[in-house]
Design an enzyme around this catalytic site. Structure first.
Site, PDB file in Angstrom:
ATOM      1  N   ARG A 199    -100.698 136.501 -15.001  1.00  0.00           N
ATOM      2  CA  ARG A 199    -102.033 136.140 -15.506  1.00  0.00           C
ATOM      3  C   ARG A 199    -102.958 135.911 -14.330  1.00  0.00           C
ATOM      4  O   ARG A 199    -102.515 135.922 -13.186  1.00  0.00           O
ATOM      5  CB  ARG A 199    -101.915 134.847 -16.318  1.00  0.00           C
ATOM      6  CG  ARG A 199    -101.267 133.777 -15.458  1.00  0.00           C
ATOM      7  CD  ARG A 199    -101.203 132.432 -16.098  1.00  0.00           C
ATOM      8  NE  ARG A 199    -100.282 131.565 -15.407  1.00  0.00           N
ATOM      9  CZ  ARG A 199    -100.539 130.877 -14.304  1.00  0.00           C
ATOM     10  NH1 ARG A 199    -101.738 130.971 -13.730  1.00  0.00           N
ATOM     11  NH2 ARG A 199     -99.642 130.114 -13.739  1.00  0.00           N
ATOM     12  N   GLU A 203     -95.006 135.002  -6.284  1.00  0.00           N
ATOM     13  CA  GLU A 203     -94.907 133.767  -5.496  1.00  0.00           C
ATOM     14  C   GLU A 203     -93.634 133.732  -4.652  1.00  0.00           C
ATOM     15  O   GLU A 203     -92.556 134.075  -5.138  1.00  0.00           O
ATOM     16  CB  GLU A 203     -94.924 132.546  -6.430  1.00  0.00           C
ATOM     17  CG  GLU A 203     -96.224 132.407  -7.201  1.00  0.00           C
ATOM     18  CD  GLU A 203     -96.357 131.066  -7.930  1.00  0.00           C
ATOM     19  OE1 GLU A 203     -97.492 130.674  -8.209  1.00  0.00           O
ATOM     20  OE2 GLU A 203     -95.329 130.417  -8.215  1.00  0.00           O
ATOM     21  N   ARG A 250    -109.085 121.706  -5.857  1.00  0.00           N
ATOM     22  CA  ARG A 250    -109.096 121.460  -7.300  1.00  0.00           C
ATOM     23  C   ARG A 250    -109.544 120.025  -7.514  1.00  0.00           C
ATOM     24  O   ARG A 250    -108.861 119.084  -7.077  1.00  0.00           O
ATOM     25  CB  ARG A 250    -107.697 121.616  -7.890  1.00  0.00           C
ATOM     26  CG  ARG A 250    -107.133 123.000  -7.763  1.00  0.00           C
ATOM     27  CD  ARG A 250    -105.830 123.096  -8.543  1.00  0.00           C
ATOM     28  NE  ARG A 250    -105.169 124.368  -8.284  1.00  0.00           N
ATOM     29  CZ  ARG A 250    -104.222 124.882  -9.057  1.00  0.00           C
ATOM     30  NH1 ARG A 250    -103.824 124.228 -10.137  1.00  0.00           N
ATOM     31  NH2 ARG A 250    -103.670 126.044  -8.762  1.00  0.00           N
ATOM     32  N   GLY A 253     -94.489 122.756 -12.325  1.00  0.00           N
ATOM     33  CA  GLY A 253     -93.624 121.851 -11.565  1.00  0.00           C
ATOM     34  C   GLY A 253     -92.655 121.045 -12.431  1.00  0.00           C
ATOM     35  O   GLY A 253     -91.906 120.220 -11.918  1.00  0.00           O
ATOM     36  N   LYS A 266     -87.781 132.889 -15.725  1.00  0.00           N
ATOM     37  CA  LYS A 266     -87.641 132.968 -14.267  1.00  0.00           C
ATOM     38  C   LYS A 266     -86.293 133.518 -13.843  1.00  0.00           C
ATOM     39  O   LYS A 266     -86.193 134.215 -12.832  1.00  0.00           O
ATOM     40  CB  LYS A 266     -87.832 131.590 -13.655  1.00  0.00           C
ATOM     41  CG  LYS A 266     -89.232 131.069 -13.821  1.00  0.00           C
ATOM     42  CD  LYS A 266     -89.351 129.833 -12.980  1.00  0.00           C
ATOM     43  CE  LYS A 266     -90.582 129.066 -13.311  1.00  0.00           C
ATOM     44  NZ  LYS A 266     -90.692 127.897 -12.453  1.00  0.00           N
ATOM     45  N   VAL A 300    -105.529 129.945 -11.303  1.00  0.00           N
ATOM     46  CA  VAL A 300    -106.601 128.986 -10.998  1.00  0.00           C
ATOM     47  C   VAL A 300    -107.211 129.303  -9.626  1.00  0.00           C
ATOM     48  O   VAL A 300    -108.427 129.277  -9.451  1.00  0.00           O
ATOM     49  CB  VAL A 300    -106.028 127.541 -10.992  1.00  0.00           C
ATOM     50  CG1 VAL A 300    -107.089 126.536 -10.527  1.00  0.00           C
ATOM     51  CG2 VAL A 300    -105.487 127.165 -12.357  1.00  0.00           C
TER      52      VAL A 300
HETATM   53  P1  ADP Z   1     -93.559 126.221 -11.538  1.00  0.00           P
HETATM   54  O1  ADP Z   1     -93.590 127.434 -12.401  1.00  0.00           O
HETATM   55  O2  ADP Z   1     -93.153 124.981 -12.256  1.00  0.00           O
HETATM   56  O3  ADP Z   1     -94.788 126.062 -10.722  1.00  0.00           O
HETATM   57  P2  ADP Z   1     -92.140 127.348  -9.238  1.00  0.00           P
HETATM   58  O4  ADP Z   1     -90.832 128.042  -9.305  1.00  0.00           O
HETATM   59  O5  ADP Z   1     -93.356 128.196  -9.016  1.00  0.00           O
HETATM   60  O6  ADP Z   1     -92.313 126.440 -10.541  1.00  0.00           O
HETATM   61  O7  ADP Z   1     -92.083 126.251  -8.099  1.00  0.00           O
HETATM   62  C1  ADP Z   1     -93.117 125.289  -7.912  1.00  0.00           C
HETATM   63  C2  ADP Z   1     -93.009 124.694  -6.526  1.00  0.00           C
HETATM   64  O8  ADP Z   1     -91.728 124.089  -6.320  1.00  0.00           O
HETATM   65  C3  ADP Z   1     -93.129 125.706  -5.416  1.00  0.00           C
HETATM   66  O9  ADP Z   1     -94.455 125.965  -5.067  1.00  0.00           O
HETATM   67  C4  ADP Z   1     -92.392 125.006  -4.282  1.00  0.00           C
HETATM   68  O10 ADP Z   1     -93.206 124.024  -3.701  1.00  0.00           O
HETATM   69  C5  ADP Z   1     -91.270 124.305  -5.018  1.00  0.00           C
HETATM   70  N1  ADP Z   1     -90.051 125.151  -5.027  1.00  0.00           N
HETATM   71  C6  ADP Z   1     -89.650 126.029  -5.972  1.00  0.00           C
HETATM   72  N2  ADP Z   1     -88.468 126.600  -5.665  1.00  0.00           N
HETATM   73  C7  ADP Z   1     -88.089 126.065  -4.485  1.00  0.00           C
HETATM   74  C8  ADP Z   1     -86.921 126.195  -3.638  1.00  0.00           C
HETATM   75  N3  ADP Z   1     -85.908 126.978  -3.946  1.00  0.00           N
HETATM   76  N4  ADP Z   1     -86.882 125.454  -2.501  1.00  0.00           N
HETATM   77  C9  ADP Z   1     -87.877 124.612  -2.177  1.00  0.00           C
HETATM   78  N5  ADP Z   1     -88.978 124.432  -2.920  1.00  0.00           N
HETATM   79  C10 ADP Z   1     -89.092 125.133  -4.069  1.00  0.00           C
END
Ligand code: ADP
Length: 439
Positions: A292, A275, A338, A165, A116, A295
């Site tokens: 990829r 995203e 889901r 998450g 990331k 879901v």
């Molecule tokens: P993962 O790959 O674990 O899903 P992500 O980077 O996609 O991690 O983030 C998952 C979720 O965490 C996001 O959908 C959002 O709800 C929250 N999130 C991630 N980054 C931020 C941020 N900088 N500020 C607030 N919420 C965040």
């Protein structure tokens, strides 16, 4: 087009891919673990090969066994689905080295995106807005505190290899930093075997909005609108919808074009998702790219009429995208719930809803044993209506019809979400579930 492909996955997504292949006259070989020997995907594929025991590390993640099976059964390509090896650059490379086409982008593209922090750098270089944060990796809690002072609290400490998450912690002040940094780091080490960390400003009450893209190997890249995935529990998506009640037409276009720019900068091909988190003012920031199928892909399929798995397979086979951006449009509103099992167990009686605008993606059947070894998602219920309100009503009605005897599920919880006033008004963000339900 391919003659035969191997499916390196299980459950509903394996079935989804098998069904699509049938329609395309492509034969399927599925690999499975002993725990899945009586599964629908194993029955539905043209050929099924057991590659190991229930433990995923010894079966669905056993790269050599999968490659060997693909070669021995004369497959030309491998579809990884989601999860398991779907974003594993080493596996994609092994496929390439063995003359198997990995149905996804190249190993190089996966490695540039799966990390990331490096994806973030790439986005900065191509002018895509990212959440303010560290310039690179952050080695110590002290360094983290330094950066937090600069960007301002609250901050989110994140694992570069994070997913699902896991490996992220909030810090609201200097006192939180040590604990947040160390717990996120050790969680990342345990879950991903990689504890590289970086920092982002914590966006307060954001919406999670992602853009579906499709890109072929000839530089044609399009976006297929957004999905709003703000209904999350512990940063994991639970209910997704398209379009987002939050975006206006102009924002949709700007975010779509930004996602296309991001994909082009990465030399991306295949189906993919960019995203973003969107703050209360409507500013959007890149958080990660998934290389990829996701879901929640069916909600986009319902509103665009485009079969994403089919497109993904066509692109992998070297075919040109035959949809231009101007030919795409978003019709009506789709929602996906889901459905997760709360406990493992045997399904004694099963009834899924059906009817106009209702779609079920599930590998369940009566007598099926929900095993404790894999993800707890047992079904996806998807509805499509003319408006958001129509889709919500249809979803409630569909959920009320579901009967899954033998195990507990979250069907009733979904109904509570759909009946919630804030959800109905479309005024929610990623903290919705914790605020409204205390979870
Ligand atoms: P993962 O790959 O674990 O899903 P992500 O980077 O996609 O991690 O983030 C998952 C979720 O965490 C996001 O959908 C959002 O709800 C929250 N999130 C991630 N980054 C931020 C941020 N900088 N500020 C607030 N919420 C965040």
């Amino acid at each position: 087009m391919f003659k035969r492909i191997l499916i390196a996955n299980r459950g509903e997504i394996a079935l989804r891919i098998i069904r699509c292949c049938r329609e395309m006259d492509v034969e399927t070989v599925i690999v499975y673990s002993t725990a899945d020997k009586d599964s629908l995907a194993v029955m539905a594929a043209d050929k099924a090969v057991c590659i190991g025991p229930a433990k995923a590390a010894e079966s669905y993640l056993n790269q050599d066994a999968i490659i060997e099976t693909a070669i021995l059964t004369g497959c030309e390509a491998v579809h990884p689905g989601y999860g398991f090896l779907s974003e594993n650059a080493a596996f994609a490379r092994k496929c390439e080295e063995n003359n198997l086409i990995f149905i996804g982008p190249s190993a190089d593209i996966i490695s540039s995106m799966v990390d990331k922090q490096s994806a973030r750098q790439l986005m900065i270089e191509c002018g895509v807005p990212v959440v303010p944060g560290s310039d690179g990796l952050v080695a110590t809690a002290e360094e983290a505190a330094h950066i937090a002072e600069r960007i301002g609290y609250p901050v989110l400490i994140k694992a570069s290899a994070g997913g699902g998450g896991k490996g992220m912690r909030k810090a609201f002040s200097r006192e939180d930093i040590e604990y947040a940094f160390e717990t996120a780091k050790s969680e990342a080490k345990a879950a991903f075997g990689n504890d590289d960390m970086y920092i982002e400003k914590l966006i307060i009450n954001p919406r999670h909005i992602e853009i579906q893209i499709l890109a072929d190997k000839y530089g044609n890249t399009i976006y297929l609108g957004e999905r709003d995935c703000s209904i999350q529990r512990n940063n994991q998506k639970l209910l997704e919808e398209a379009p987002s009640a939050r975006l206006c037409k102009d924002q949709r276009t700007v975010m779509g074009e930004t996602a296309v720019r991001a994909a082009r900068a990465a030399g991306y091909y295949s189906a993919g998702t960019v995203e973003f988190v969107v703050n209360e003012q409507g500013d959007y920031y890149f958080i990660e790219m998934n290389t990829r199928i996701q879901v929640e892909h069916p909600v986009t399929e319902q509103v665009t009429g485009i079969d994403l798995i089919r497109e993904q397979i066509r692109i992998a086979a070297g075919m040109k995208l035959n949809i231009a951006q101007e030919d795409t449009c978003v019709n009506g509103h789709a929602i996906e719930c889901r459905i997760n099992a709360a406990t493992p167990g045997v399904i004694k009686f099963l009834h899924f809803p059906d009817g106009y605008g209702v779609r079920v993606e599930s590998h369940l059947f009566e007598g099926y044993e929900v095993s404790p070894f894999y993800d707890s998602m047992i079904a996806k219920l998807i509805v499509h209506g003319k408006t958001r309100e129509e889709a919500i009503r249809k979803m409630i009605s569909a959920l009320e019809e579901v009967v899954i005897d033998g195990i507990d599920s979250n069907v009733d919880f979904h109904i509570s979400i759909l009946n919630n006033k804030r959800f109905r008004e479309g005024s929610f963000d990623t903290s919705f579930i914790s605020e409204e339900f205390g979870l």
